[in-house]
Design a protein around this motif. Structure first.
Motif, PDB file in Angstrom:
ATOM      1  N   LEU A  22       9.481 -52.352  15.580  1.00  0.00           N
ATOM      2  CA  LEU A  22       8.075 -51.780  15.192  1.00  0.00           C
ATOM      3  C   LEU A  22       7.317 -53.153  14.523  1.00  0.00           C
ATOM      4  O   LEU A  22       6.927 -53.187  13.281  1.00  0.00           O
ATOM      5  N   MET A  25       2.411 -54.599  14.927  1.00  0.00           N
ATOM      6  CA  MET A  25       1.861 -53.515  15.546  1.00  0.00           C
ATOM      7  C   MET A  25       0.141 -53.575  15.588  1.00  0.00           C
ATOM      8  O   MET A  25      -0.582 -52.971  16.318  1.00  0.00           O
ATOM      9  N   LEU A  29      -2.144 -52.201  18.977  1.00  0.00           N
ATOM     10  CA  LEU A  29      -2.868 -51.249  19.009  1.00  0.00           C
ATOM     11  C   LEU A  29      -4.132 -51.839  19.476  1.00  0.00           C
ATOM     12  O   LEU A  29      -5.025 -51.185  19.964  1.00  0.00           O
ATOM     13  N   ALA A 175     -10.380 -46.202  19.319  1.00  0.00           N
ATOM     14  CA  ALA A 175      -9.287 -46.290  18.421  1.00  0.00           C
ATOM     15  C   ALA A 175      -8.232 -45.161  18.095  1.00  0.00           C
ATOM     16  O   ALA A 175      -6.785 -45.435  18.385  1.00  0.00           O
ATOM     17  N   PRO A 176      -8.782 -43.901  18.262  1.00  0.00           N
ATOM     18  CA  PRO A 176      -7.657 -42.762  18.241  1.00  0.00           C
ATOM     19  C   PRO A 176      -6.528 -42.732  19.132  1.00  0.00           C
ATOM     20  O   PRO A 176      -5.312 -42.509  19.108  1.00  0.00           O
ATOM     21  N   ALA A 178      -5.482 -45.296  20.922  1.00  0.00           N
ATOM     22  CA  ALA A 178      -4.364 -46.390  20.436  1.00  0.00           C
ATOM     23  C   ALA A 178      -3.148 -45.711  19.800  1.00  0.00           C
ATOM     24  O   ALA A 178      -2.063 -45.850  20.074  1.00  0.00           O
ATOM     25  N   PHE A 179      -3.462 -45.062  18.721  1.00  0.00           N
ATOM     26  CA  PHE A 179      -2.593 -44.568  17.726  1.00  0.00           C
ATOM     27  C   PHE A 179      -1.810 -43.460  18.387  1.00  0.00           C
ATOM     28  O   PHE A 179      -0.557 -43.305  18.670  1.00  0.00           O
ATOM     29  N   LEU A 180      -2.652 -42.496  19.148  1.00  0.00           N
ATOM     30  CA  LEU A 180      -1.710 -41.309  19.712  1.00  0.00           C
ATOM     31  C   LEU A 180      -0.940 -41.783  20.957  1.00  0.00           C
ATOM     32  O   LEU A 180       0.164 -41.374  21.067  1.00  0.00           O
ATOM     33  N   LEU A 182       0.325 -44.841  21.426  1.00  0.00           N
ATOM     34  CA  LEU A 182       1.829 -45.347  20.896  1.00  0.00           C
ATOM     35  C   LEU A 182       2.720 -44.544  20.386  1.00  0.00           C
ATOM     36  O   LEU A 182       3.681 -44.569  20.595  1.00  0.00           O
ATOM     37  N   GLY A 183       1.993 -43.746  19.552  1.00  0.00           N
ATOM     38  CA  GLY A 183       2.980 -42.437  19.041  1.00  0.00           C
ATOM     39  C   GLY A 183       3.643 -41.759  20.268  1.00  0.00           C
ATOM     40  O   GLY A 183       5.123 -41.527  20.108  1.00  0.00           O
ATOM     41  N   TYR A 184       3.195 -41.312  21.075  1.00  0.00           N
ATOM     42  CA  TYR A 184       4.010 -40.551  22.154  1.00  0.00           C
ATOM     43  C   TYR A 184       4.900 -41.466  22.966  1.00  0.00           C
ATOM     44  O   TYR A 184       5.938 -41.167  23.343  1.00  0.00           O
ATOM     45  N   MET A 186       6.436 -44.063  21.918  1.00  0.00           N
ATOM     46  CA  MET A 186       7.361 -44.008  21.041  1.00  0.00           C
ATOM     47  C   MET A 186       8.461 -43.033  21.170  1.00  0.00           C
ATOM     48  O   MET A 186       9.729 -43.329  21.183  1.00  0.00           O
ATOM     49  N   VAL A 187       7.978 -41.941  21.078  1.00  0.00           N
ATOM     50  CA  VAL A 187       8.927 -40.637  21.379  1.00  0.00           C
ATOM     51  C   VAL A 187       9.475 -40.501  22.544  1.00  0.00           C
ATOM     52  O   VAL A 187      10.692 -40.487  22.533  1.00  0.00           O
ATOM     53  N   ASN A 190      12.391 -43.273  22.237  1.00  0.00           N
ATOM     54  CA  ASN A 190      13.361 -42.895  21.559  1.00  0.00           C
ATOM     55  C   ASN A 190      14.267 -41.788  22.220  1.00  0.00           C
ATOM     56  O   ASN A 190      15.397 -41.779  22.118  1.00  0.00           O
ATOM     57  N   ARG A 191      13.633 -40.921  22.887  1.00  0.00           N
ATOM     58  CA  ARG A 191      14.261 -39.697  23.757  1.00  0.00           C
ATOM     59  C   ARG A 191      15.270 -40.359  24.828  1.00  0.00           C
ATOM     60  O   ARG A 191      16.153 -39.967  24.912  1.00  0.00           O
TER      61      ARG A 191
ATOM     62  N   LEU B  18      -8.710 -48.002  10.673  1.00  0.00           N
ATOM     63  CA  LEU B  18      -8.693 -46.995  11.766  1.00  0.00           C
ATOM     64  C   LEU B  18      -9.784 -47.138  12.760  1.00  0.00           C
ATOM     65  O   LEU B  18      -9.811 -46.511  13.974  1.00  0.00           O
ATOM     66  N   PHE B  21      -7.948 -51.949  13.397  1.00  0.00           N
ATOM     67  CA  PHE B  21      -6.460 -52.444  13.572  1.00  0.00           C
ATOM     68  C   PHE B  21      -5.976 -53.514  12.880  1.00  0.00           C
ATOM     69  O   PHE B  21      -5.234 -54.066  13.527  1.00  0.00           O
ATOM     70  N   ALA B 174      12.828 -36.595  18.030  1.00  0.00           N
ATOM     71  CA  ALA B 174      12.510 -37.781  18.443  1.00  0.00           C
ATOM     72  C   ALA B 174      11.302 -38.190  17.893  1.00  0.00           C
ATOM     73  O   ALA B 174      10.607 -39.499  18.100  1.00  0.00           O
ATOM     74  N   PRO B 179       6.817 -42.406  14.871  1.00  0.00           N
ATOM     75  CA  PRO B 179       6.133 -41.732  15.672  1.00  0.00           C
ATOM     76  C   PRO B 179       4.885 -40.620  15.360  1.00  0.00           C
ATOM     77  O   PRO B 179       3.870 -40.565  15.768  1.00  0.00           O
ATOM     78  N   LEU B 182       2.231 -42.185  13.391  1.00  0.00           N
ATOM     79  CA  LEU B 182       1.146 -42.764  14.390  1.00  0.00           C
ATOM     80  C   LEU B 182       0.455 -41.617  14.880  1.00  0.00           C
ATOM     81  O   LEU B 182      -0.869 -41.746  14.984  1.00  0.00           O
ATOM     82  N   VAL B 183       0.914 -40.692  15.448  1.00  0.00           N
ATOM     83  CA  VAL B 183       0.034 -39.381  15.807  1.00  0.00           C
ATOM     84  C   VAL B 183      -0.944 -38.942  14.552  1.00  0.00           C
ATOM     85  O   VAL B 183      -2.092 -38.571  14.918  1.00  0.00           O
ATOM     86  N   GLY B 186      -3.679 -41.110  14.294  1.00  0.00           N
ATOM     87  CA  GLY B 186      -4.505 -40.937  15.704  1.00  0.00           C
ATOM     88  C   GLY B 186      -5.698 -39.933  15.207  1.00  0.00           C
ATOM     89  O   GLY B 186      -6.853 -40.189  15.326  1.00  0.00           O
ATOM     90  N   ALA B 189      -8.091 -41.216  12.733  1.00  0.00           N
ATOM     91  CA  ALA B 189      -8.971 -42.100  13.293  1.00  0.00           C
ATOM     92  C   ALA B 189     -10.026 -41.092  14.235  1.00  0.00           C
ATOM     93  O   ALA B 189     -11.392 -41.555  14.244  1.00  0.00           O
TER      94      ALA B 189
END
Lengths: 196, 200
Positions: A22, A25, A29, A175-176, A178-180, A182-184, A186-187, A190-191, B18, B21, B174, B179, B182-183, B186, B189
């Motif tokens: 991590l 970042m 992003l 922007a949104p 990017a966060f979404l 990267l979050g998914y 990462m999930v 992890n999985r 937001l 970055f 997970a 994670p 971050l969601v 998002g 943002a």
């Protein structure tokens, strides 16, 4: 040789800077609006990472302990300035696109982190390999994230448009998304890659 | 009027976290609790404004007259590192209570890319704010830096509030930790995108 090869492969998955450690970042992003931008940012960081790792592994034995962080930062900043000149000369369009985030490689925690944790304690060749490994891991993550955002956001792959017209979901380029994304991602990482 | 536009633009429309970055690492790192988030925002606000003042003057009266702009990156990061160290020493002597409140956040700020980012932005980028584009003068640069750090604080405090609630919920394995954070950012943002277009 096999030890050095292991250092390179470790940076890709086990020590992946984006998904596991991590680190870094902000550029991750900000610059992944398309696959090619992510790839370029990754390669730019790789360049600085390898050179600064090599330089720092050479000077580490003679740097006094009290001032080692400022010295490392100056070394890194020197290579970043070098990179800025190279990009301005050979890839001016990409330099313009990545903008602020090229000088900001100086404060990218991956570069200082590897200098502190690895290069200051190891030889030149091993440090170079570590730089290549971590740099490739970073480049890989950025390209994947860029690719996902480009497919969703503009309906194209590396600039090749497959849906025709500009019917992508704009939020994923902004922007949104990017966060979404990267979050998914990462999930998923992890999985499938993390044990326990 | 112009200062007002700068403030609105920096806090809401081009929020530093937001929309631009910058400063994501501490944003994700210390936003677990509302109290630490407030402490970090205060420290960042203080350092960004001070660092912008010093780097702006150094750039204008030292680097530009001697045509040394290519040294910007190196000069700025050294100035910021030295400044943070100095602020730490001065605060310890002058106001121990504020020093206590900011605590460990001060040394962390050197590697916060928001500080270097703002310092470089105000001396290189041309701003519009709905007017013909121009470089910022010192007053505008300071207002921009201060408003930007207020925006950082706003994003930080909102997010810390959200995370305090998230901590009480049952999150899939997970998604645990970064994670889900971050969601949530998002979605935050996405909400802030509603401000876009208010000020150019």
């Amino acid at each position: 040789m096999s030890k050095n090869f292991k250092l390179i492969t470790e940076g890709l998955v086990k020590n992946n800077p984006t998904f596991v450690l991590l680190l870094g970042m902000c550029p991750t992003l900000a610059t992944t609006t398309s696959a090619i931008n992510g790839l370029s940012m990754g390669l730019a960081t790789l360049f600085v990472l390898v050179l600064s790792n090599m330089a720092i592994s050479l000077i580490a034995p003679v740097v006094p302990d009290k001032v080692h962080i400022p010295v490392y930062i100056v070394v890194i900043a020197t290579f970043v300035t070098l990179l800025q000149f190279l990009m301005q000369a050979y890839t001016p369009a990409m330099y313009e696109t990545l903008g602020l985030f090229i000088p900001l490689i100086v404060v990218n925690c991956i570069v200082l982190g590897r200098a502190e944790a690895f290069a200051s304690k190891n030889g030149v060749l091993a440090s170079a390999c570590d730089g290549i490994g971590v740099g490739l891991g970073f480049t890989g993550s950025l390209t994947v994230l860029g690719l996902v955002r480009e497919i969703l956001g503009s309906g194209s792959v590396f600039g090749w448009n497959f849906i025709g017209g500009n019917d992508g979901m704009l939020a994923f380029v902004m922007a949104p998304g990017a966060f979404l994304c990267l979050g998914y991602l990462m999930v998923l990482f992890n999985r499938f890659f993390k044990k326990n | 009027m112009e200062y007002f536009l700068i403030i609105i633009s920096a806090i809401f429309v081009n929020n530093i976290v937001l929309a631009q970055f910058l400063g994501i690492c501490p944003y994700l790192g210390v936003s677990n609790k509302l109290s630490t988030a407030t402490g970090m925002s205060m420290a960042v606000c203080f350092v960004i404004t001070l660092a912008t003042l010093v780097t702006y003057l150094i750039n204008k009266y030292l680097l530009v007259p001697f045509q040394l702009e290519f040294l910007q990156t190196i000069a700025f990061i050294l100035v910021i590192a030295a400044l943070v160290q100095m602020v730490e020493i001065v605060l310890k002597k002058v106001s121990p209570s504020l020093y206590q409140a900011l605590g460990i956040f001060l040394p962390l700020i050197t590697t916060n890319c928001a500080v270097l980012g703002v310092a470089i932005t105000v001396v290189t980028k041309e701003f519009t704010f709905g007017l013909p584009s121009h470089m910022l003068n010192l007053g505008e640069a300071l207002v921009y830096a201060f408003a930007t750090s207020l925006g950082y604080g706003l994003a930080m405090v909102i997010f810390a509030g959200i995370r305090e609630h998230l901590a009480m919920n049952d999150v899939p394995k997970a998604f645990k930790g970064v994670p889900i954070a971050l969601v949530s950012v998002g979605i935050l943002a996405l909400a802030f995108m509603g401000f876009s277009g208010m000020v150019k």
